[in-house]
Enzyme design. Structure first.
Site, PDB file in Angstrom:
ATOM      1  N   LEU A 122      40.787  38.013  10.823  1.00  0.00           N
ATOM      2  CA  LEU A 122      39.665  38.364  11.703  1.00  0.00           C
ATOM      3  C   LEU A 122      38.643  39.127  10.869  1.00  0.00           C
ATOM      4  CD1 LEU A 122      41.419  39.628  14.962  1.00  0.00           C
ATOM      5  CD2 LEU A 122      40.032  37.591  14.742  1.00  0.00           C
ATOM      6  N   ASP A 123      37.370  38.856  11.086  1.00  0.00           N
ATOM      7  CA  ASP A 123      36.318  39.589  10.366  1.00  0.00           C
ATOM      8  C   ASP A 123      36.401  41.077  10.696  1.00  0.00           C
ATOM      9  OD1 ASP A 123      35.456  37.231   9.326  1.00  0.00           O
ATOM     10  OD2 ASP A 123      33.810  36.935  10.733  1.00  0.00           O
TER      11      ASP A 123
END
EC number: 5.4.99.-
Length: 508
Positions: A122-123
């Site tokens: 996930l960013d």
């Protein structure tokens, strides 16, 4: 007074006993010993409330109910706390700002374990469902990374749109297989790729601020930021993503016992300082929770360790199997206590298993269980036992091969299937005679064998000479080209000699 009594009655609420949720495994573990017991007839059990891989096991197809239960292994919920941690995963609510790798490294340090892995990056600014696998559960990371994902995103359009219906219509256009290119700031190479969007819904839209919220179910590796940009292009006004949250990863959603980093810290502190396992068992779930949607095959306890060592999964070791198994489908092989042994690819359908009594059921894809959790149960037959006795007596070598002390009965009666067969095998006799038919050699073949024998006796120098002669014959057509080369080589040598002389003079 009557009014006061009525008010008191209204305030009193009946405390209803809530049924235990199947996901709350911390409380389920103390309810009973979850294990399939051997029986001669089908037992009447309500297994709809049994946890994890044993749920509704009585609805599985029965191949046999007869096996010897072993005391080794344990139900996933009743494992020792150290073993429980090593074979578990955490459904983590990733906080904003730190990267996925940082979060996973922190959990590794908090829990003091050897290995951790996650279900898909996930960013840093993205929050939500991040499945963190611990030690043995890291073997399931690849299958979790390729599983489908669900997101909720907030987007902003750069201009006004006619109506909310237009936005909803634009979202519907962005379904199915889409071309996507990673955003400008990304960790991967920016090349065009195809990703599938399964479903999407517009949850809310504010026409005054041109902002909206939508939910999307998509393939792993989809870029929601790119999707928001495409939505702006479809509507003709441009757009961008403001916020993103992952609400589901694989079969684990944010409603399935999601925990925060603080919960993990508190659970570990309670265990280390007060030896209280309850919160740690609630935070960490057994890895079998990730395999609930797979089709199941239940194996006998005696064949478990053989599978852990890579043996073929054959029908004689199968106790029960599920309906709807198709060829090349990913299935889970499990024990009678509900432990996952391995992931496998099915080589037989359910119908074939029901009609056969032998054959390979599935091929192993990834072994999950630790070796020697269950005892070794192979090599205990009459022949294997006799072989072990001969090795102990020195009548066979330590590898089980015959030596000078081997009895003749063993040599004639025992067939070693592991031994490599010679290339030239004797042809079985077609005639009624007991003697094997021998092929007569022709005169030309006899001469060839004699010549070969003579050539073997000659020293290796003759062979080298012959090779050189052959090379000379092959290189004959190229001789004309090679004659021109020596002239150029001589010129180069002269130049080198002149340079060397100049250097020597300069040094003097």
């Amino acid at each position: 007074m009557a009014d006061v009594e009525v008010r008191k009655e209204k305030k009193k609420k009946k405390i209803k006993e809530e049924p235990l949720d199947g996901d709350d495994i911390g409380t389920l573990q103390k309810q009973g010993n979850f294990q399939i017991k051997p029986s001669s007839k089908i037992a009447e059990l309500d297994t709809s409330q049994w946890p994890l891989l044993l749920k509704n096991f009585d609805k599985l197809n029965i191949r046999s109910n007869h096996y010897t239960p072993l005391a080794h292994g344990s139900s996933p919920l009743n494992r020792d706390i150290k073993e429980y941690m090593k074979t578990g995963f955490i459904n983590l609510d990733k906080p904003s700002n730190p990267s996925s790798h940082e979060v996973v490294a922190w959990i590794k340090k908090i829990l003091k374990v050897e290995k951790t892995g996650h279900s898909g990056t996930l960013d840093p600014k993205v929050t939500g469902c991040l499945i963190v696998c611990i030690d043995r559960a890291t073997r399931l990371v690849k299958s979790q990374q390729s599983a489908g994902k669900e997101y909720v995103a907030i987007f902003k359009l750069h201009g006004a749109v006619e109506s909310v219906a237009k936005v909803r219509q634009g979202l519907e256009k962005l379904r199915g297989a889409l071309f996507q290119r990673p955003p400008l700031i990304s960790a991967v190479k920016r090349q065009l790729r195809v990703r599938t969007v399964y479903d999407s819904k517009l949850l809310d839209y504010d026409e005054t601020r041109n902002m909206g919220v939508f939910w999307v179910s998509c393939e792993a590796g989809s870029y929601i930021r790119t999707m928001c940009v495409h939505l702006g292009l479809v509507l003709g006004v441009g757009g961008q993503m403001l916020e993103l949250r992952r609400v589901r990863s694989g079969i684990q959603s944010e409603r399935d016992g999601m925990v925060t980093m603080h919960d993990v810290l508190d659970a570990m502190w309670l265990y280390e300082n007060h030896k209280d396992e309850s919160m740690l068992r609630r935070v960490i779930k057994p890895l079998e929770g990730l395999l609930v949607n797979h089709k199941r095959i239940i194996m006998k306890d005696s064949s478990v360790n053989a599978v852990c060592y890579g043996a073929k999964i054959t029908l004689p070791g199968v106790l029960r199997y599920e309906d709807g198994i198709e060829i090349d489908q990913e299935i889970v092989i499990c024990t009678t206590k509900g432990e996952a042994i391995c992931l496998a690819i099915a080589l037989m359908t359910t119908a074939t298993m029901a009609s056969c009594d032998h054959g390979v059921v599935a091929k192993i894809k990834r072994v999950i269980m630790e070796r020697d959790t269950y005892p070794r149960k192979w090599g205990l037959g009459p022949k294997a036992s006799a072989k072990k006795a001969l090795i102990a007596a020195g009548k066979l070598d330590k590898f089980g091969r015959p030596n000078e002390n081997t009895p003749k009965e063993w040599l004639t009666g025992y067939v070693d299937y592991n031994a490599k067969k010679p290339a030239a095998q004797e042809v079985s006799p077609t005639n009624g005679s007991s003697e094997p038919s021998k092929r007569k050699l022709s005169t030309s073949s006899v001469e060839e064998t004699a010549a070969a024998a003579v050539s073997e006796e000659t020293p290796s120098k003759d062979k080298k000479k012959k090779k050189k002669k052959h090379k000379g014959d092959e290189e004959a057509p190229e001789a004309a080209e090679e004659e021109a080369e020596p002239v150029e080589k001589e010129k180069k040598k002269k130049k080198k000699k002149d340079k060397d002389r100049d250097r020597d003079e300069a040094q003097e």
